[in-house]
Write an enzyme that holds these catalytic residues in place. Structure first.
Site, PDB file in Angstrom:
ATOM      1  N   SER A 173       0.850  -1.195   0.000  1.00 13.66           N
ATOM      2  CA  SER A 173       0.000   0.000   0.000  1.00 13.66           C
ATOM      3  C   SER A 173       0.886   1.247   0.000  1.00 13.66           C
ATOM      4  CB  SER A 173      -0.963  -0.043   1.193  1.00 13.66           C
ATOM      5  OG  SER A 173      -1.980   0.902   1.069  1.00 13.66           O
ATOM      6  N   ASP A 199      -9.425  -4.943  -5.310  1.00 11.53           N
ATOM      7  CA  ASP A 199      -8.915  -3.881  -4.438  1.00 11.53           C
ATOM      8  C   ASP A 199      -9.593  -2.562  -4.806  1.00 11.53           C
ATOM      9  OD1 ASP A 199      -7.529  -2.133  -2.856  1.00 11.53           O
ATOM     10  OD2 ASP A 199      -5.531  -2.801  -3.476  1.00 11.53           O
ATOM     11  N   HIS A 253      -6.945  -6.082  -1.208  1.00  8.29           N
ATOM     12  CA  HIS A 253      -5.809  -5.230  -0.852  1.00  8.29           C
ATOM     13  C   HIS A 253      -4.671  -5.986  -0.175  1.00  8.29           C
ATOM     14  CE1 HIS A 253      -4.110  -1.251  -0.456  1.00  8.29           C
ATOM     15  NE2 HIS A 253      -3.983  -1.359   0.849  1.00  8.29           N
TER      16      HIS A 253
END
Length: 282
Positions: A95, A232, A261
């Site tokens: 991320s 995601d 994710h």
């Protein structure tokens, strides 16, 4: 066997957890969170060094954003590498932490063998967030959207009740955007973790909003692996990479079909297989 300790940097106390054997790999983020999400199998191939950045480190009440400049966060990674006596390492970021991993590889190319980025977009700009919302809106998933709507209704009051936990609260309630199983409860993954909200507000809200990852990209010498999840909805969608992917000298992209994710956690066998095969071939 697990080794734990701390590295001190400008008053911040960075916890690290070292597990596994094989190629040394620094995973930047929360040492507790990420040590819980990578598979045991991967520890047979990688010597994983999970390390906190300043957002997961005391003092949690630090409000001085000058201590959260991206360059300083990158230098902390180098400090950990040196103190643990590591030579060249694989650098892994998930991320927003993917930006930290990439910037580290640009600044210290001689110390990086491979770069792994997971579930990241080229930036977290307003345009990217609009694209992410459109990607969700266009998806035919009424049950997922219904659970998300309920969670969004709870979000303001829960953040008001515990503002110091706003980042974690947000992550938990955004489960329908960030897990293939939109009912998954990630509470246990966040157990015992504290955050510095000033850091996250500044770095995620400003630094990553404005970042240009193509800047100094010619300094990147290591091959890069980008893992994305088909479901995601937390970050801008995979097609956002099309305009810049060819600016990398050696980039491999893999989109995991039953992940959101966190493909390393949601599809660990496939993730490990793809990563290890890529590692052997680069």
């Amino acid at each position: 066997m697990s080794l734990t300790g701390h590295v001190y940097s400008s008053g911040f106390k960075l916890l690290y957890i070292v597990e596994g054997t094989g190629t040394p790999a620094i995973v930047v983020g929360s040492s507790l969170y990420y040590s819980r999400t990578f598979s045991h199998n991967l520890r047979n191939h990688l010597n994983l060094v999970f390390v906190d950045h300043r957002g997961f480190s005391p003092p949690y009440d630090c409000q001085d954003t000058s201590g959260f400049q991206l360059d300083l966060l990158v230098d902390d990674i180098e400090l950990v590498r040196k103190q643990l006596g590591l030579d060249r390492v694989m650098i892994i970021g998930h991320s927003g932490h993917a930006f930290m991993a990439l910037e580290y590889a640009k600044k210290y190319p001689a110390n990086v063998s491979h770069v792994v980025m997971m579930c990241a977009a080229p930036n977290f700009s307003p345009e990217g967030h609009i694209a992410a919302q459109r990607y969700l809106n266009d998806s035919v998933c009424p049950e997922r959207k219904a659970v998300l709507a309920k969670n969004l209704a709870r979000l303001p009051q829960e953040i008001e009740a515990a503002p110091e936990k706003a980042f974690i609260t947000y992550c938990l309630l955004m489960g329908p955007k960030s897990w293939f199983d939109y009912n998954y409860d990630a509470t246990k993954l966040w157990e015992g973790i504290q955050v510095n909200m000033a850091m996250f507000d500044y770095v995620w809200g400003e630094v990553f909003r404005d970042i240009d990852i193509t800047e100094n990209l010619e300094r990147l010498q290591a091959p890069a692996f980008l893992a994305l999840g088909r479901y995601d909805y937390l970050v801008p969608p995979p097609y956002m990479w099309e305009s810049i992917r060819d600016k990398f000298s050696n980039l491999t992209i893999r989109v995991f079909e039953k992940s959101s994710h966190a493909p390393h956690f949601e599809e660990p066998d496939l993730f490990d297989k793809e990563l290890i095969e890529w590692l052997r071939n680069t």
